[in-house]
Write a protein that holds these residues in place. Sequence first.
Motif, PDB file in Angstrom:
ATOM      1  N   PRO A  60       0.835  -1.209   0.000  1.00  0.00           N
ATOM      2  CA  PRO A  60       0.000   0.000   0.000  1.00  0.00           C
ATOM      3  C   PRO A  60       0.867   1.255   0.000  1.00  0.00           C
ATOM      4  CG  PRO A  60      -0.043  -1.092   2.142  1.00  0.00           C
ATOM      5  CD  PRO A  60       0.642  -2.021   1.207  1.00  0.00           C
ATOM      6  N   GLY A 117      -0.027   5.113   2.916  1.00  0.00           N
ATOM      7  CA  GLY A 117      -0.568   4.874   4.246  1.00  0.00           C
ATOM      8  C   GLY A 117       0.361   5.388   5.333  1.00  0.00           C
ATOM      9  N   GLN A 124      -1.403   7.020  12.335  1.00  0.00           N
ATOM     10  CA  GLN A 124      -2.087   8.247  12.739  1.00  0.00           C
ATOM     11  C   GLN A 124      -2.022   8.408  14.263  1.00  0.00           C
ATOM     12  OE1 GLN A 124      -3.221  10.146  10.147  1.00  0.00           O
ATOM     13  NE2 GLN A 124      -2.327   8.459   8.938  1.00  0.00           N
ATOM     14  N   GLU A 136      -3.801   3.803   8.845  1.00  0.00           N
ATOM     15  CA  GLU A 136      -4.647   3.999   7.667  1.00  0.00           C
ATOM     16  C   GLU A 136      -3.832   3.678   6.415  1.00  0.00           C
ATOM     17  OE1 GLU A 136      -6.388   7.852   7.632  1.00  0.00           O
ATOM     18  OE2 GLU A 136      -7.430   7.596   9.560  1.00  0.00           O
ATOM     19  N   GLU A 137      -4.363   2.750   5.621  1.00  0.00           N
ATOM     20  CA  GLU A 137      -3.657   2.354   4.402  1.00  0.00           C
ATOM     21  C   GLU A 137      -4.644   2.213   3.248  1.00  0.00           C
ATOM     22  OE1 GLU A 137       0.188  -0.205   5.703  1.00  0.00           O
ATOM     23  OE2 GLU A 137      -1.723  -1.245   5.912  1.00  0.00           O
ATOM     24  N   PRO A 138      -4.283   2.692   2.073  1.00  0.00           N
ATOM     25  CA  PRO A 138      -5.148   2.539   0.896  1.00  0.00           C
ATOM     26  C   PRO A 138      -5.108   1.103   0.386  1.00  0.00           C
ATOM     27  CG  PRO A 138      -3.079   3.522   0.227  1.00  0.00           C
ATOM     28  CD  PRO A 138      -3.020   3.387   1.733  1.00  0.00           C
ATOM     29  N   TYR A 176       6.781   2.904  11.562  1.00  0.00           N
ATOM     30  CA  TYR A 176       5.625   2.451  10.788  1.00  0.00           C
ATOM     31  C   TYR A 176       6.106   1.420   9.763  1.00  0.00           C
ATOM     32  CZ  TYR A 176       2.371   2.386   6.848  1.00  0.00           C
ATOM     33  OH  TYR A 176       1.555   1.994   5.818  1.00  0.00           O
ATOM     34  N   PRO A 202       4.480  -0.871   6.784  1.00  0.00           N
ATOM     35  CA  PRO A 202       3.226  -1.086   6.044  1.00  0.00           C
ATOM     36  C   PRO A 202       2.828  -2.557   6.024  1.00  0.00           C
ATOM     37  CG  PRO A 202       5.023  -0.556   4.548  1.00  0.00           C
ATOM     38  CD  PRO A 202       5.558  -0.363   5.923  1.00  0.00           C
TER      39      PRO A 202
END
Length: 381
Positions: free
Chosen positions: A137, A140, A143, A203-205, A350, A352
């Motif tokens: 992704p 992302g 957050q 939050e990841e697309p 972070y 992914p």
Amino acid sequence: MMRVRLFFAVGLATAATVASLVASGCWFNDMAIGSDCPPDQPRECCLCPWPEDCPDGAPPTPPECVDGGTEAGDGSLSLCTDGTCVVPAPDWDPVFLAEGAEISVPVCPENAPEIAFEGRPAPAWGPVCPTCTCDAPVGGGCQVPTTWTVTSDACTGGGVQTNFDPPADWEGTCSATNSIPEGLQCGGVPCVGGILISAPTIEEPPCTPRGSDPPPEVPHFAPGGFAARFARACARTPWSACEGADEVCLPHTGAPFATCVMHEGDETCPEGWPDKHLLYGEVDDQRQCEACSCDPPTGATCSVKVHVYSEAACTVQRLEVDISPEMGGGCHPLMSGVALAGIAAEVLDYQPGTCEPHGSEPVGDVFLTGATTFCCREPVS
């Protein structure tokens, strides 16, 4: 001396008899003595045994005397001179069969010019589909916590709660949206006894699916095109007859045609015709590769360090703790009655997530009609 003379006289008489027979056109065992007819030619097919009898040339040869022949007028048969006599199985039709890439299968030969069948075998393979993968992704991130609540108890449950949230779309920089003066009372007790901070979120697309090219060396069925498997069966009406009542004369054709018999449906080959080929007049392969897709991302990790300060400039720190999504939200005790004014947060790490690919499987059906069985005396080349 008398015996020698007698033998000599008999010999002269026999020669004279043969000569007279030839001169008169006598026949013995379907052969004209001294004529130009081949010794195995039936009498009805030798229309001009002596050239002097046909000054204007020989008349046309009857059809039953040509190409192996059919039944002659008196029930005799001509020989299969250009092929092989075979006995087809009952209810099976003799044909010549060629199979291969459509571009390479020849037209029917001159001695079997009629197309008895054209079709294809059932697909031996399904479509060779690509291998699906998923990109990581992109865009992302981790957050920072968005819910901060000051509680009057020391994280024991209950107490008076005071909103201490950062502004909307906060990214973790020093914020003093809310402030609580030192010693402020809530319900008769100091307002500050601890602080509840929500967990950070990830939050990841969606992942982007990818499909590799199928391996070029793996053979697969192509529903059309010059390289598709194809078969053509050839015949003639009628086949030339042979001496045997059940025999037919199949001419020599040569490769790639094989001598076979055919029957509608999926049948067991008769004895003497061992090489079976099940072909179809229509092959509609509607299978195709399912599109590649990706599950939502999973497995991402992150950690955040949060800070709580007593004044708006975020210099006098009252709390510093690392939190993560796995830990969930939590309550953190503070010195009772202390002043609170600023908060801050920073992402420490972070990683992914990844997406599970799906698709790349054949979907759809193959529709086969007009099944026809071919059984051959030798393998089809």
